[in-house]
Design a protein around this motif. Structure first.
Motif, PDB file in Angstrom:
ATOM      1  N   ASN A 161       5.773  34.527 -11.124  1.00 15.79           N
ATOM      2  CA  ASN A 161       4.873  35.414 -10.384  1.00 15.79           C
ATOM      3  C   ASN A 161       5.166  35.426  -8.890  1.00 15.79           C
ATOM      4  O   ASN A 161       4.625  36.264  -8.165  1.00 15.79           O
ATOM      5  N   THR A 162       5.999  34.505  -8.433  1.00 16.74           N
ATOM      6  CA  THR A 162       6.383  34.487  -7.018  1.00 16.74           C
ATOM      7  C   THR A 162       7.710  35.204  -6.783  1.00 16.74           C
ATOM      8  O   THR A 162       8.171  35.279  -5.643  1.00 16.74           O
TER       9      THR A 162
ATOM     10  N   ILE B 211       2.029  32.695  -4.856  1.00 15.98           N
ATOM     11  CA  ILE B 211       1.759  33.886  -5.675  1.00 15.98           C
ATOM     12  C   ILE B 211       1.018  34.928  -4.852  1.00 15.98           C
ATOM     13  O   ILE B 211       1.364  36.115  -4.869  1.00 15.98           O
TER      14      ILE B 211
END
Length: 469
Positions: free
Chosen positions: A347-348, A264
């Motif tokens: 979120n990545t 992240i």
């Protein structure tokens, strides 16, 4: 002789009577618990101590410490504030009521490139007027903020220097519970401190602990105030997380610490370096994680995974065929057991990325390739509003250059004060609002007692102002 025998017999009889009386009237009966024991002989290892000692001896922390100590820096944040006292000005004249204050905060940071880029926590440098970075060799540099992301609590700094030692990123999806890790930072202004522990849990959700990400790595490596922004590394000295939070009633370490996963953090800083802002990708589904009770209520055999309660129109999930009541169990091979797992994975990723989603429908397992889309809608629970981005055509029709549209209102008080669906939020505290992500970040970064002054365009095109406390 007979007399002696009689004495012995009477003595023995007296002793027997005494012992019997003691057993009967004085001594408490002993409780005996009988346990069934398997008759087969058990193979028991007797060298536990030697095995543990060997395991510890085989784990060499010195290599990881040597690789990371020089790449973790001390970050000093100084903010200057001017406060005006109208009463002092009234009694002592204009200009006499102005006071200047400075506030200093400290934390840690991680050099991840030889040309001076540093990653730290957003809360370490928040509201900074001046940022000073000290390396392990005591050299001091002025740093500037390149960008920040309050949602994931990540900030990107830059110092003017070359050929610096740096830490490489590892794939945080591959770390395992029980794996040895080191936390490197500057707690309580003690420079170059290394502590060891293990990964206690992954995908940890700290609900109610601020706006930061919902997918932490939990460790028992000692982390204290000042460690924030420092490195969590594996035994090879590779970065697997940015130390961010502790769970404590005292403010000091009591056994639990949490780090933003490196995957992240890496995506956030890459976005900040390339775009100046973070591009958030969404799957286009709504729902929640499964557990025993939820699964029973929904009459579902699975007790782990993300249950889909609805699918957004025109989303990647809709186009890929995902439906209500499907349960997502994997994404690109990463196991999804909770909401935190799914949000952490997303979120990545960036809008436009295609991911392979594995889901269960009516007891059968399926896979689908889903193209992630840009976040266009957001529920802001603290305001009681659901918001939607406006495209260029809608902005032109409304004769505004920026803003987000109110699509639903869950706070009945707002209805009482006249807020309606279709209103457009154009600014918060005099800062222009361009997207739903802007609203989320402005809300999440406000101080505890800060008042929000929200400017909205009503259905007649008139400007209305609302104050949220």
């Amino acid at each position: 002789m007979k007399r002696i025998i009689s004495i012995v017999l009477f003595s023995a009889l007296g002793g027997a009577l005494t012992l019997g009386a003691y057993k009967l009237f004085i001594e408490k009966p002993q409780v005996v618990i009988e346990k069934a024991v398997e008759s087969k002989p058990l193979a028991v290892k007797t060298n536990y101590t030697n095995t543990l000692g060997t395991a510890i001896e085989d784990t060499d922390f010195t290599i990881a410490a040597e690789k990371t100590l020089n790449a973790v820096v001390h970050v000093k944040n100084t903010s200057y504030k001017t406060v005006r006292d109208p009463f002092a000005e009234f009694f002592y004249g204009q200009g006499n009521g102005i006071k200047h204050y400075s506030q200093v905060g400290t934390g840690s940071g991680v050099i991840f490139s030889s040309d001076g880029y540093i990653i730290t926590n957003n809360h370490v440098v928040k509201d900074a007027t001046d940022i000073e970075v000290t390396l392990n060799n005591k050299k001091v540099y002025k740093a500037k903020i390149i960008g920040n992301d309050a949602i994931n609590d990540i900030a990107l700094l830059k110092i003017d220097e070359k050929e610096l030692p740096y830490i490489t990123f590892a794939n945080s999806d591959n770390v395992k519970v029980g794996e040895w890790v080191l936390a490197v930072g500057n707690p309580y202004n003690l420079t170059s401190t290394v502590t060891a522990g293990i990964i206690s849990a992954k995908g940890r959700d700290l609900e109610g602990n601020g706006p930061i990400t919902d997918s932490f790595i939990q460790t028992d490596a000692a982390v204290n105030p000042g460690n924030s922004g420092g490195a969590l590394v594996n035994v090879r000295g590779e970065l697997i997380g940015i130390n961010t939070a502790i769970s404590s009633r005292t403010g000091s370490f009591i056994g639990y610490s949490f780090a933003v996963p490196s995957n992240i953090a890496k995506k956030v800083i890459e976005d900040l370096m390339e775009f100046g802002t973070v591009h958030k990708a969404i799957l286009g589904v709504q729902g929640g994680e499964l557990n025993g009770k939820v699964a029973q209520d929904l009459d579902i055999d699975l007790t782990e995974g993300f249950y889909i309660s609805s699918v957004s129109e025109n989303s990647g999930a809709k186009k890929a065929g995902l439906k209500k009541d499907d349960v997502i169990i994997q994404a690109d091979g990463v196991k999804i057991t909770s909401y935190a797992n799914l949000t952490g994975f997303l979120n990545t990723k960036r809008p436009g990325d295609v991911i392979k989603v594995t889901y269960v429908r009516e007891g059968h397992e399926y896979t689908a390739n889903v193209k992630l889309s840009k976040n266009e809608m957001s529920k802001v629970n603290s305001l009681g509003l659901e918001l939607k981005n406006l495209d260029a055509k809608e902005l032109k029709k409304l004769k505004v250059s920026n803003g987000v549209k109110v699509t639903d209102i869950t706070n009945k008080e707002l209805l009482y004060y006249g807020v309606r669906k279709g209103y457009v939020i154009t600014s918060i505290n005099n800062q222009k609002v361009n997207s739903v992500d802007d609203v989320t970040e402005m809300i999440s970064t406000k101080a505890a007692n800060e008042v929000l002054r929200i400017e909205m365009l009503n259905l007649d095109g008139e400007v209305e102002r609302y104050i949220f406390r």
